[in-house]
Design a protein around this motif. Structure first.
Motif, PDB file in Angstrom:
ATOM      1  N   GLU A 251      -9.519 -14.933   3.084  1.00 15.86           N
ATOM      2  CA  GLU A 251     -10.149 -14.577   1.801  1.00 15.86           C
ATOM      3  C   GLU A 251     -10.217 -13.064   1.600  1.00 15.86           C
ATOM      4  OE1 GLU A 251     -12.031 -16.583   4.083  1.00 15.86           O
ATOM      5  OE2 GLU A 251     -10.934 -18.296   3.264  1.00 15.86           O
ATOM      6  N   THR A 252      -9.892 -12.269   2.637  1.00 11.44           N
ATOM      7  CA  THR A 252     -10.058 -10.819   2.542  1.00 11.44           C
ATOM      8  C   THR A 252      -9.204 -10.223   1.422  1.00 11.44           C
ATOM      9  OG1 THR A 252     -10.621 -10.620   4.876  1.00 11.44           O
ATOM     10  CG2 THR A 252      -9.761  -8.649   3.818  1.00 11.44           C
ATOM     11  N   LYS A 253      -9.855  -9.502   0.512  1.00 13.68           N
ATOM     12  CA  LYS A 253      -9.120  -8.837  -0.575  1.00 13.68           C
ATOM     13  C   LYS A 253      -8.438  -7.572  -0.040  1.00 13.68           C
ATOM     14  CE  LYS A 253     -11.956 -10.316  -4.498  1.00 13.68           C
ATOM     15  NZ  LYS A 253     -13.096 -10.911  -3.726  1.00 13.68           N
ATOM     16  N   THR A 254      -7.295  -7.243  -0.613  1.00  8.80           N
ATOM     17  CA  THR A 254      -6.574  -6.019  -0.225  1.00  8.80           C
ATOM     18  C   THR A 254      -6.237  -5.226  -1.493  1.00  8.80           C
ATOM     19  OG1 THR A 254      -4.441  -7.145  -0.399  1.00  8.80           O
ATOM     20  CG2 THR A 254      -5.463  -7.107   1.771  1.00  8.80           C
ATOM     21  N   ARG A 255      -6.015  -3.930  -1.314  1.00  4.60           N
ATOM     22  CA  ARG A 255      -5.479  -3.124  -2.444  1.00  4.60           C
ATOM     23  C   ARG A 255      -4.605  -2.018  -1.865  1.00  4.60           C
ATOM     24  NH1 ARG A 255     -10.605   0.570  -4.698  1.00  4.60           N
ATOM     25  NH2 ARG A 255     -10.709   1.920  -2.865  1.00  4.60           N
ATOM     26  N   PHE A 256      -3.627  -1.585  -2.649  1.00  2.56           N
ATOM     27  CA  PHE A 256      -2.730  -0.503  -2.248  1.00  2.56           C
ATOM     28  C   PHE A 256      -2.966   0.668  -3.169  1.00  2.56           C
ATOM     29  CE2 PHE A 256      -0.919  -4.257  -0.454  1.00  2.56           C
ATOM     30  CZ  PHE A 256      -0.236  -3.843   0.687  1.00  2.56           C
ATOM     31  N   ARG A 257      -3.142   1.850  -2.586  1.00  5.24           N
ATOM     32  CA  ARG A 257      -3.330   3.084  -3.372  1.00  5.24           C
ATOM     33  C   ARG A 257      -2.168   4.013  -3.082  1.00  5.24           C
ATOM     34  NH1 ARG A 257      -6.624   5.844  -0.978  1.00  5.24           N
ATOM     35  NH2 ARG A 257      -7.203   4.452   0.705  1.00  5.24           N
ATOM     36  N   PRO A 258      -1.684   4.740  -4.095  1.00  3.08           N
ATOM     37  CA  PRO A 258      -0.591   5.689  -3.854  1.00  3.08           C
ATOM     38  C   PRO A 258      -1.014   6.763  -2.854  1.00  3.08           C
ATOM     39  CG  PRO A 258      -1.047   5.468  -6.218  1.00  3.08           C
ATOM     40  CD  PRO A 258      -2.151   4.764  -5.487  1.00  3.08           C
ATOM     41  N   SER A 259      -0.074   7.208  -2.033  1.00  7.48           N
ATOM     42  CA  SER A 259      -0.382   8.234  -1.034  1.00  7.48           C
ATOM     43  C   SER A 259       0.858   9.077  -0.805  1.00  7.48           C
ATOM     44  CB  SER A 259      -0.840   7.552   0.257  1.00  7.48           C
ATOM     45  OG  SER A 259      -1.248   8.514   1.195  1.00  7.48           O
ATOM     46  N   PHE A 260       0.801   9.914   0.210  1.00  4.99           N
ATOM     47  CA  PHE A 260       1.991  10.716   0.534  1.00  4.99           C
ATOM     48  C   PHE A 260       2.182  10.815   2.041  1.00  4.99           C
ATOM     49  CE2 PHE A 260       4.021  14.559   1.990  1.00  4.99           C
ATOM     50  CZ  PHE A 260       5.208  14.519   1.282  1.00  4.99           C
ATOM     51  N   PHE A 261       3.397  10.566   2.504  1.00  3.25           N
ATOM     52  CA  PHE A 261       3.827  10.902   3.867  1.00  3.25           C
ATOM     53  C   PHE A 261       5.216  11.508   3.737  1.00  3.25           C
ATOM     54  CE2 PHE A 261       1.192   7.015   4.277  1.00  3.25           C
ATOM     55  CZ  PHE A 261       0.137   7.541   5.007  1.00  3.25           C
ATOM     56  N   PRO A 262       5.572  12.450   4.606  1.00  2.58           N
ATOM     57  CA  PRO A 262       6.910  13.047   4.493  1.00  2.58           C
ATOM     58  C   PRO A 262       8.021  12.021   4.738  1.00  2.58           C
ATOM     59  CG  PRO A 262       5.502  14.323   5.996  1.00  2.58           C
ATOM     60  CD  PRO A 262       4.770  13.048   5.673  1.00  2.58           C
ATOM     61  N   MET A 270      -3.264   1.136   2.420  1.00  3.04           N
ATOM     62  CA  MET A 270      -3.799  -0.189   2.155  1.00  3.04           C
ATOM     63  C   MET A 270      -5.267  -0.228   2.563  1.00  3.04           C
ATOM     64  SD  MET A 270      -2.493  -4.018   3.141  1.00  3.04           S
ATOM     65  CE  MET A 270      -3.168  -4.296   4.741  1.00  3.04           C
ATOM     66  N   ASP A 271      -6.102  -0.736   1.667  1.00  7.29           N
ATOM     67  CA  ASP A 271      -7.526  -0.945   1.940  1.00  7.29           C
ATOM     68  C   ASP A 271      -7.771  -2.438   2.046  1.00  7.29           C
ATOM     69  OD1 ASP A 271      -7.778   1.767   1.514  1.00  7.29           O
ATOM     70  OD2 ASP A 271      -8.691   1.568  -0.478  1.00  7.29           O
ATOM     71  N   VAL A 272      -8.729  -2.816   2.887  1.00  6.39           N
ATOM     72  CA  VAL A 272      -9.237  -4.194   2.865  1.00  6.39           C
ATOM     73  C   VAL A 272     -10.697  -4.135   2.464  1.00  6.39           C
ATOM     74  CG1 VAL A 272      -7.629  -5.095   4.580  1.00  6.39           C
ATOM     75  CG2 VAL A 272      -9.861  -4.236   5.320  1.00  6.39           C
ATOM     76  N   GLU A 273     -11.134  -5.215   1.851  1.00  8.88           N
ATOM     77  CA  GLU A 273     -12.542  -5.408   1.517  1.00  8.88           C
ATOM     78  C   GLU A 273     -13.385  -5.090   2.760  1.00  8.88           C
ATOM     79  OE1 GLU A 273     -12.746  -9.477   0.167  1.00  8.88           O
ATOM     80  OE2 GLU A 273     -14.492  -9.765   1.437  1.00  8.88           O
ATOM     81  N   THR A 288     -18.215   2.109  -1.218  1.00  6.14           N
ATOM     82  CA  THR A 288     -17.039   1.769  -2.035  1.00  6.14           C
ATOM     83  C   THR A 288     -16.692   0.280  -1.986  1.00  6.14           C
ATOM     84  OG1 THR A 288     -15.482   2.080  -0.212  1.00  6.14           O
ATOM     85  CG2 THR A 288     -16.025   4.030  -1.535  1.00  6.14           C
ATOM     86  N   GLY A 289     -17.130  -0.421  -0.933  1.00  4.29           N
ATOM     87  CA  GLY A 289     -16.741  -1.823  -0.777  1.00  4.29           C
ATOM     88  C   GLY A 289     -15.370  -1.992  -0.144  1.00  4.29           C
ATOM     89  N   TRP A 290     -14.673  -0.874   0.153  1.00  2.00           N
ATOM     90  CA  TRP A 290     -13.316  -0.943   0.725  1.00  2.00           C
ATOM     91  C   TRP A 290     -13.227  -0.138   2.017  1.00  2.00           C
ATOM     92  CZ3 TRP A 290      -9.886  -4.216  -1.406  1.00  2.00           C
ATOM     93  CH2 TRP A 290     -10.097  -4.618  -2.735  1.00  2.00           C
ATOM     94  N   MET A 291     -12.325  -0.561   2.904  1.00  2.00           N
ATOM     95  CA  MET A 291     -12.032   0.197   4.118  1.00  2.00           C
ATOM     96  C   MET A 291     -10.532   0.435   4.203  1.00  2.00           C
ATOM     97  SD  MET A 291     -14.337  -1.840   6.814  1.00  2.00           S
ATOM     98  CE  MET A 291     -15.927  -1.202   7.295  1.00  2.00           C
ATOM     99  N   GLU A 292     -10.153   1.704   4.470  1.00  2.00           N
ATOM    100  CA  GLU A 292      -8.732   2.016   4.607  1.00  2.00           C
ATOM    101  C   GLU A 292      -8.271   1.587   5.991  1.00  2.00           C
ATOM    102  OE1 GLU A 292      -7.691   6.187   4.072  1.00  2.00           O
ATOM    103  OE2 GLU A 292      -6.024   5.810   5.467  1.00  2.00           O
ATOM    104  N   ILE A 293      -7.222   0.764   6.074  1.00  2.00           N
ATOM    105  CA  ILE A 293      -6.778   0.337   7.410  1.00  2.00           C
ATOM    106  C   ILE A 293      -5.397   0.832   7.810  1.00  2.00           C
ATOM    107  CG2 ILE A 293      -8.277  -1.709   7.504  1.00  2.00           C
ATOM    108  CD1 ILE A 293      -5.550  -3.306   7.201  1.00  2.00           C
ATOM    109  N   LEU A 294      -4.552   1.191   6.841  1.00  8.32           N
ATOM    110  CA  LEU A 294      -3.223   1.659   7.254  1.00  8.32           C
ATOM    111  C   LEU A 294      -2.537   2.456   6.153  1.00  8.32           C
ATOM    112  CD1 LEU A 294      -0.917  -0.301   5.738  1.00  8.32           C
ATOM    113  CD2 LEU A 294      -1.675  -1.913   7.467  1.00  8.32           C
TER     114      LEU A 294
END
Ligand code: 2NL
Length: 356
Positions: A251-262, A270-273, A288-294
């Protein structure tokens, strides 16, 4: 004084019969031999005088002798039993049988080991192979092949730990350093095997960071890489979302946010609830309700070219995450330094008891 036998030679033994209950363990066995012994016992000797006695006396004397023998045996046995009971009583004195036993220590898997094993296991189910590589690397494998510009601040002495030694002859480029991520192993993998490539790489990485509640100078990383014809961002999102559902919960919600790596373009985080408040906001997720995992992204064209792959034919996606950090998020641990201590009160709460 015990009842007389009617024979002076036998009556002479009565004081000894009377003394039996006063004997100690050693004296008791000596007395048994001295009185009843087959070779030199006094009663055995008396028995031998039987033949020399007048015929009419033999029967009565023999009977008296036997009675005395039985009395000695009973007295000696009773005393032996009393001494044994006393010995047992003294032995258990000072032993408190109501005291609880000492619990045995049961080993438990370290939370970081457990997180690494579970992550690797989930990707292995999907057909990823596990690769490992050296922790001492060159600037080329750690930075330049990954499209870091030569003046990137990560290559600075303040961020990366360099070695006072020369690389082996024939190794591509630059100074020796402790790898700052596991990406050089992906570079080595792509140089070694043709696509399709699907690998996960767990290992320790090193940064010139001071230790505090959220930073360690040596910590774990797991990176993954998929390179093939026709790989798209859809594969990245689908695979990493599946991973989050397997590792946290379906059931864990996920979201992807734009970022930068060379080394990736486009790149995302990617964040998970939040696993502690499930999205409502708490101190652990800073409301925020979110945790950044990778972090993740499509492998940069320049990186593919650096390992002699044609970006017009091959595409790939990659991700990187930190198992130490994931262990903090998953188990709600407030300070990363707890993961380095051996405090069983902490480790027992998250370890799988009995696991190796
Ligand atoms: C992070 C994010 C990442 C990668 C690692 C990678 C490796 C190669 C090519 C392209 Cl060889 N990418 N690895 C990609 C995206 C993110 O790590 O937060 N690291 C600490």
């Amino acid at each position: 004084m015990p009842e007389p036998t009617g024979y002076p030679d036998l009556d002479a033994l009565l004081p000894r019969l009377e003394a039996v209950p006063t004997l100690g363990a050693d004296g008791l066995e000596a007395e048994r031999t001295a009185v009843l012994g087959r070779k030199s016992g006094v009663l055995t000797a008396a028995l031998k005088t039987l033949a020399a006695r007048p015929v009419e006396e033999r029967k009565a004397y023999g009977a008296a002798l036997n009675r005395l023998k039985v009395r000695f045996e009973l007295a000696l046995d009773a005393r032996a039993e009393a001494l044994e009971a006393e010995r047992r009583r003294q032995e258990s004195a000072g032993v408190d049988l109501t005291m609880p036993g000492r619990r045995r220590w049961v080993g438990a898997e370290h939370p970081v080991t457990r997180v690494v094993d579970e992550i690797v296991g989930i990707f292995r189910e999907l057909g990823f192979a596990v690769a490992t590589g050296p922790e001492v690397e060159t600037e080329w494998y750690n930075f330049l092949a990954l499209n870091f510009p030569a003046d990137h601040p990560a290559m600075d002495m303040h961020d990366t730990l360099y070695l006072d030694a020369e690389p082996a002859a024939g190794e591509p480029g630059g100074r020796l350093l402790l790898r700052t991520h596991t990406s050089p192993v992906q570079i080595r993998t792509m140089l070694a095997v043709p696509p399709p490539v699907r690998v996960v790489i767990p290992g320790m990485v090193y940064r010139n960071d001071a230790m505090d509640a959220s930073h360690l100078p040596a910590f774990s990383q797991i990176e993954g890489l998929a390179v093939d014809e026709g790989i798209s961002f859809v594969d990245l999102k689908a695979t990493l979302t599946h991973f989050a559902h397997r590792f946290f919960s379906p059931e864990t919600k996920t979201r992807f946010r734009p970022s930068f790596f060379p080394f990736t373009e486009p790149s995302a985080e990617m964040d998970v609830e939040c696993q502690l408040c499930h999205g409502s906001g708490c101190p652990a997720c800073k409301g925020t309700g979110w945790m950044e995992i990778l972090g993740c992204g499509m492998v940069h064209e320049v990186v593919l070219e650096n390992v002699n792959l044609d970006p017009a034919r091959y595409t790939g996606w990659a991700f990187g995450m930190g198992p130490h950090r994931i262990a903090l998020l998953r188990y709600g641990v407030p300070d990363i330094r707890l993961l380095l201590g051996g405090d069983m009160r902490f480790l027992e709460q998250v370890g799988r008891p009995g696991a190796t």
